[in-house]
Design an enzyme around this catalytic site. Structure first.
Site, short mmCIF file in Angstrom:
data_model
loop_
_atom_site.label_atom_id
_atom_site.label_comp_id
_atom_site.label_asym_id
_atom_site.label_seq_id
_atom_site.Cartn_x
_atom_site.Cartn_y
_atom_site.Cartn_z
N SER A 1 -11.37 10.88 0.79
CA SER A 1 -11.58 9.56 1.39
C SER A 1 -12.83 9.56 2.27
O SER A 1 -13.27 10.60 2.76
CB SER A 1 -10.36 9.16 2.23
OG SER A 1 -9.21 9.02 1.44
N GLU A 6 0.82 -1.21 0.00
CA GLU A 6 0.00 0.00 0.00
C GLU A 6 0.85 1.27 0.00
O GLU A 6 0.40 2.34 0.39
CB GLU A 6 -0.94 -0.01 1.21
CG GLU A 6 -1.94 -1.15 1.18
CD GLU A 6 -2.80 -1.20 2.42
OE1 GLU A 6 -3.78 -0.45 2.48
OE2 GLU A 6 -2.48 -1.98 3.33
N SER A 39 -6.51 -1.91 1.56
CA SER A 39 -6.77 -1.26 0.27
C SER A 39 -7.17 -2.26 -0.81
O SER A 39 -6.96 -2.03 -2.00
CB SER A 39 -5.55 -0.45 -0.20
OG SER A 39 -5.28 0.59 0.72
#
Length: 374
Positions: free
Chosen positions: A342, A19, A201
């Site tokens: 986000s 990630e 993720s």
């Protein structure tokens, strides 16, 4: 009279996990929004090989929609904690080559914007605890359990939360008896979601609809983690809730929930590309269209999940709302995606705390948190 020095915040991002790129994007958002009049910011990137390097230049290229994945490259200026002269662990030192060390000053708090192993899993947190340095986010145990999809499920079940059916395949089980491991998964109803136990993720996740595809899915997950979790698919809406530690003895806070809806197309689930690359692949709705009773229930359960792990700072807790109206917890993220777009910042914005204010609150929580055992 001279004013008091601003607290020095060391922003740490990149890292050795899969990630890495997502961490860079998160860091870019935070660096643009953090109050430079209130904090002295030291941006430090960690390369994929683990080198801590002082960031030079801007973060404008840290995006996932430009055809090039962002990556921390070694600037030649390396950073470590601990002053060469006084051996103070809370000092940061930059160096170019042997003997060319320059003090960056005392670090008051580390903001580890790292996702995945070697950053979000308790390893970095343990190092900072040993160095007696304040840091944003959960401690060693909560970070480790929150990173491991197996152990988080065990903790959630013990706290009375509903967890979907799953199986765990360890490295030794797969190497010694793969057929037995696959047979155990036969009790699970398709579709299955095969995941690295300690990754985030949606990296390395495969949806399995046909029995013959399970072996390949396990092997794909094992590229990222030798420990694999196989989950039975849950039919329902994907609803998330943000959690924020309370100040001092005040209770844990939860945000209004948000919803993710994957649009029809090439993405069978909310995978990496749907999250970060294909802007049209998923729609987020915040606050989610829920009844007052449903909103209260998920907010209460998100706090239970956070507190059951002993969480600190922040977390995003993900649930499924089944057609029967039951909440099934999926996972917790102790360092969720934190760009302005986000879901975690969106949920808190809908709850009355904007992005820059949220960053400030997290830093202040870390600065005022008790050190050592707590």
């Amino acid at each position: 009279m001279s004013s008091a020095p601003r607290p020095r915040v060391l922003l740490l991002f990149g890292g050795r996990s899969s990630e890495h790129a997502v961490s860079c994007v998160t860091a870019a958002g935070v660096m643009r929004a953090i109050d430079r009049d209130k904090y002295d910011v030291v941006p430090v990137g960690i390369t994929r090989s683990g080198t801590w390097t002082l960031l030079e230049g801007t973060t404008d290229s840290f995006r996932l929609d430009q055809g090039q994945v962002p990556e921390i490259l070694d600037s030649g200026t390396h950073v470590r904690l601990g002053s060469a002269g006084t051996d103070q662990a809370h000092d940061a030192v930059a160096s170019r080559g042997l003997g060319d060390a320059v003090g960056l000053g005392s670090v008051d708090v580390v903001f580890p914007l790292l996702h995945g192993p070697y950053g979000e899993d308790g390893t970095l947190q343990g190092m900072l605890e040993l160095a007696d340095i304040a840091y944003v986010g959960s401690g060693v145990a909560a970070s480790a359990m929150g990173m491991d999809k197996h152990y988080m499920k065990v903790v959630f079940e013990s706290a009375g939360l509903t967890v979907g059916p799953y199986e765990v395949i360890t490295d030794k089980q797969w190497l010694n008896a793969p057929e037995e491991a696959l047979a155990r998964c036969e009790r699970l109803v398709r579709p299955l979601f095969v995941k690295p136990s300690r990754a985030g993720s949606s990296v390395g996740i495969t949806r399995v609809d046909v029995d013959g595809d399970l072996r390949a899915a396990v092997e794909a997950a094992r590229i990222h983690d030798p420990k694999v979790v196989v989950e039975q698919g849950i039919s329902g809406r994907e609803i998330e809730c943000g959690v924020l530690e309370g100040r001092g003895a005040t209770p844990t806070r939860s945000s209004l929930p948000g919803e993710i809806v994957v649009q029809p197309g090439d993405h069978g689930f909310y995978d990496f590309d749907a999250k970060y690359v294909d802007g049209a692949a998923a729609k987020t709705s915040c606050p989610a269209d829920l009844t007052p009773e449903q909103t209260q229930s998920i907010r209460e359960q998100a706090v239970v999940a956070f507190d059951s792990l002993g969480g600190e700072g922040l977390s995003r807790v993900d649930f499924f709302l089944t057609p029967e109206g039951e909440w099934v917890i999926n996972e917790i993220n102790t360092m969720p995606g934190f760009t302005p777009s986000s879901m975690y910042p969106q949920m808190w914005a809908a709850s009355g705390i904007e992005y820059a204010e949220l960053i400030d609150e997290l830093v202040q929580l870390a600065l005022h948190r008790k050190r050592g055992l707590r």
